[in-house]
Every structure is written in structure tokens, then in C-alpha cells.
Design an enzyme around this catalytic site. Structure first.
Site, PDB file in Angstrom:
ATOM      1  CG  ASN A   1      47.172  42.651  44.387  1.00  0.00           C
ATOM      2  OD1 ASN A   1      46.816  42.469  43.221  1.00  0.00           O
ATOM      3  ND2 ASN A   1      46.318  42.754  45.388  1.00  0.00           N
ATOM      4  CB  VAL A   2      53.742  43.884  42.620  1.00  0.00           C
ATOM      5  CG1 VAL A   2      53.734  42.749  41.593  1.00  0.00           C
ATOM      6  CG2 VAL A   2      53.161  45.155  42.025  1.00  0.00           C
TER       7      VAL A   2
ATOM      8  CE1 TYR B   1      57.351  47.436  35.372  1.00  0.00           C
ATOM      9  CE2 TYR B   1      56.103  46.947  37.366  1.00  0.00           C
ATOM     10  CZ  TYR B   1      56.388  46.694  36.042  1.00  0.00           C
ATOM     11  OH  TYR B   1      55.704  45.709  35.362  1.00  0.00           O
TER      12      TYR B   1
ATOM     13  CG  HIS C   1      51.642  38.120  39.084  1.00  0.00           C
ATOM     14  ND1 HIS C   1      50.376  38.552  38.763  1.00  0.00           N
ATOM     15  CD2 HIS C   1      51.703  36.822  38.705  1.00  0.00           C
ATOM     16  CE1 HIS C   1      49.718  37.556  38.197  1.00  0.00           C
ATOM     17  NE2 HIS C   1      50.496  36.481  38.158  1.00  0.00           N
TER      18      HIS C   1
HETATM   19  N1  APR Z   1      36.804  45.471  45.752  1.00  0.00           N
HETATM   20  C1  APR Z   1      36.912  44.221  45.215  1.00  0.00           C
HETATM   21  N2  APR Z   1      37.141  43.982  43.898  1.00  0.00           N
HETATM   22  C2  APR Z   1      37.258  45.069  43.088  1.00  0.00           C
HETATM   23  C3  APR Z   1      37.159  46.392  43.561  1.00  0.00           C
HETATM   24  C4  APR Z   1      36.924  46.571  44.965  1.00  0.00           C
HETATM   25  N3  APR Z   1      36.808  47.803  45.504  1.00  0.00           N
HETATM   26  N4  APR Z   1      37.320  47.248  42.505  1.00  0.00           N
HETATM   27  C5  APR Z   1      37.526  46.459  41.410  1.00  0.00           C
HETATM   28  N5  APR Z   1      37.470  45.158  41.758  1.00  0.00           N
HETATM   29  C6  APR Z   1      37.636  43.967  40.915  1.00  0.00           C
HETATM   30  C7  APR Z   1      37.217  44.136  39.460  1.00  0.00           C
HETATM   31  O1  APR Z   1      35.819  43.916  39.336  1.00  0.00           O
HETATM   32  C8  APR Z   1      38.029  43.037  38.791  1.00  0.00           C
HETATM   33  O2  APR Z   1      37.336  41.789  38.829  1.00  0.00           O
HETATM   34  O3  APR Z   1      38.998  43.654  40.877  1.00  0.00           O
HETATM   35  C9  APR Z   1      39.271  42.932  39.689  1.00  0.00           C
HETATM   36  C10 APR Z   1      40.495  43.549  39.046  1.00  0.00           C
HETATM   37  O4  APR Z   1      40.821  42.765  37.943  1.00  0.00           O
HETATM   38  P1  APR Z   1      42.190  43.104  37.187  1.00  0.00           P
HETATM   39  O5  APR Z   1      42.302  44.581  37.010  1.00  0.00           O
HETATM   40  O6  APR Z   1      42.259  42.190  35.994  1.00  0.00           O
HETATM   41  O7  APR Z   1      43.312  42.684  38.237  1.00  0.00           O
HETATM   42  P2  APR Z   1      43.879  41.244  38.494  1.00  0.00           P
HETATM   43  O8  APR Z   1      42.835  40.182  38.314  1.00  0.00           O
HETATM   44  O9  APR Z   1      44.594  41.289  39.793  1.00  0.00           O
HETATM   45  O10 APR Z   1      44.968  41.107  37.303  1.00  0.00           O
HETATM   46  C11 APR Z   1      45.764  39.960  37.328  1.00  0.00           C
HETATM   47  O11 APR Z   1      47.047  40.836  35.497  1.00  0.00           O
HETATM   48  O12 APR Z   1      47.929  42.735  34.686  1.00  0.00           O
HETATM   49  C12 APR Z   1      48.261  41.538  35.258  1.00  0.00           C
HETATM   50  O13 APR Z   1      50.064  40.961  36.632  1.00  0.00           O
HETATM   51  C13 APR Z   1      48.935  41.779  36.560  1.00  0.00           C
HETATM   52  O14 APR Z   1      48.535  40.730  38.708  1.00  0.00           O
HETATM   53  C14 APR Z   1      47.896  41.315  37.573  1.00  0.00           C
HETATM   54  C15 APR Z   1      47.125  40.281  36.799  1.00  0.00           C
END
Ligand code: APR
Length: 223
Positions: free
Chosen positions: A86-87, A52, A103
Site C-alpha cells: 500500500n502507498v 494521484y 510500491h
Molecule cells: N479486510 C481484509 N481483506 C480485504 C478486505 C477487508 N475488509 N476487503 C477486501 N479485502 C481483500 C480482497 O479480498 C483482496 O484479496 O483485499 C484484497 C485486495 O486485493 P487487490 O485489490 O488486488 O489489492 P492488492 O493485492 O494490494 O494489489 C496489489 O496491485 O494494483 C496494484 O500496486 C497495486 O499494490 C497494488 C497491487
């Protein structure tokens, strides 16, 4: 018109913050249960605190992008609630004033003994950094297996809005991913993601593109 904006890591990707599940995602090189679980923190607190600390340092070097800014500007004409997984504080730095962090928040820490004792914290957090009652401080982050205290508040918001904008989330982590189920039957849903995880329908309009170009298009439709 009331709007709920559900954002995930993708809304911050173009600010330079890695997502979790894209190929070069954050978890690479780290077993998620090692760095984002209470067990991991108990087993090896230094590894978790360092993970972190790296993310906090990086956050202080990046800026909000067009998607954050356009969503903040939307408050001038609509009643907007940002509900983010998002954090980071990029929505707030862009000017959004109504942000629910499901989160937790990277720039806050809390007592390991009293979870209501939360402090703003922008520097590294290390073992030996104690709260006023002499308990170790920990990141104010919801780790896997921990409760998501804001989920009821978020569900109540989603149940009352006219439109929902979902940006940059793989919709894989519950309960956040389940929030869209609370939408009113006549609420329209806009989904912005280069690799969308839900498909177009009568009530869902999908923009298969990045947040910085897709979100302004959605906002233009809502104006
Ligand atoms: N613009 C929009 N979306 C995007 C971009 C971009 N430039 N780049 C990537 N993405 C999309 C990806 O296609 C994917 O669908 O963002 C998403 C990211 O997904 P994850 O990495 O799974 O992130 P998230 O859904 O926020 O994860 C949820 O999982 O790890 C835990 O607590 C953590 O809050 C997080 C939660």
C-alpha cells in the site's frame, strides 16, 4: 519472536480506501496502464497527476482501522516488520515504526530526473511543480513495469522471521506476491482475507474474514 506482516489494499479497505480488484475497485473507470505506468505519465501527465491528487486528498480524510492499530501494538511484544504494497501512511499513523513500502508512498513525490530526490508532499501535485533542479516532480509510486527497489530488503526480512501474517492482498502482483516463498520451512503463515487466495495447510492458517476482526485474532494467537 520475529514477525513479518505482508499487507495489501484489503488492510485499508475498512478505513474507506478502495481496493484495486474488488468490484468497485480503484481501477474502475481507469485503465491501469493509463494512470499507473511510465508510458501513461509520458502520454498524459495531467490524467496521472489528477488520479494521484484524488487519492492523496482522500488519504488525508481517512483514519487507520483496528487492523493497523493492533499490528502497531504488536511491536510492544514482538519484533515486527510491516511489508506493505500500500502507498497510504495508515500503518505509520497507527504507530508502526518499521514499515517497508514496496510500491512507494502517496504522500511523497520525487524528481523525474533524480529518483533519489524525494520530498514529503501532502497537497496536489501539478505540471510545473519542479524539484530544486527544475525538473518536473512525479508521484513517488512504483508504477507497473518499474523496479521494486525494496524487494531484496523485504525478502531478507521474510527469510528470517518466525511467523508471517498476510492481510488483504489478492497475491496477484509480483514480485510482492512471491515474498512468502522466502519463508523459513518452520515459519507459520497466517492469512486474513474475506476471499482468501491461498488455502489452509499444516503451515498456513486462514481467517476468512475482514482485517478488523481477523488480525486481532491472529495477534491474540501470537501473544
Ligand atoms: N479486510 C481484509 N481483506 C480485504 C478486505 C477487508 N475488509 N476487503 C477486501 N479485502 C481483500 C480482497 O479480498 C483482496 O484479496 O483485499 C484484497 C485486495 O486485493 P487487490 O485489490 O488486488 O489489492 P492488492 O493485492 O494490494 O494489489 C496489489 O496491485 O494494483 C496494484 O500496486 C497495486 O499494490 C497494488 C497491487
Amino acid at each position: 519472536m520475529k514477525i513479518a506482516v505482508l499487507t495489501g489494499a484489503g488492510v485499508s479497505a475498512e478505513s474507506g480506501i478502495k481496493t484495486f480488484r474488488d468490484s468497485d475497485g480503484l481501477w474502475e473507470g481507469h485503465d491501469v496502464m493509463e494512470v499507473a505506468s511510465p508510458e501513461g505519465f509520458k502520454r498524459n501527465p495531467e490524467v496521472v497527476l489528477d488520479f494521484y491528487n484524488q487519492r492523496r486528498r482522500q488519504l488525508l480524510t481517512v483514519q487507520p482501522n483496528a487492523a493497523h492499530r493492533v499490528l502497531a501494538a504488536l511491536e510492544k511484544t514482538h519484533e515486527v516488520t510491516i511489508i506493505t504494497q500500500n502507498v497510504d501512511d495508515l500503518h505509520e499513523r497507527a504507530g508502526s515504526t518499521n514499515v517497508i513500502h514496496l510500491h512507494g508512498e502517496l504522500l511523497k513525490v520525487r524528481s523525474t530526473f533524480d529518483e533519489d530526490l524525494v520530498l514529503d508532499w501532502k497537497e496536489d501535485l501539478n505540471l510545473g511543480d519542479f524539484c530544486e533542479n527544475n525538473h518536473q516532480l512525479r508521484p513517488h509510486i512504483v508504477w507497473f513495469g518499474e523496479m521494486v527497489p525494496m524487494i531484496e530488503v523485504a525478502a531478507d526480512v521474510v527469510a528470517q522471521v518466525d511467523s508471517i501474517i498476510i492481510v488483504g492482498t489478492s497475491m496477484q502482483v509480483y514480485p510482492a506476491a512471491g515474498l512468502v516463498q522466502y519463508a523459513k520451512p518452520d515459519a507459520h503463515i497466517y492469512f486474513v482475507d474475506p476471499k482468501p487466495s491461498i488455502s489452509e495447510s499444516k503451515r498456513i492458517t486462514v481467517f476468512t474474514e475482514k482485517a478488523s476482526t481477523g488480525v486481532p485474532k491472529v495477534v491474540a494467537l501470537l501473544k
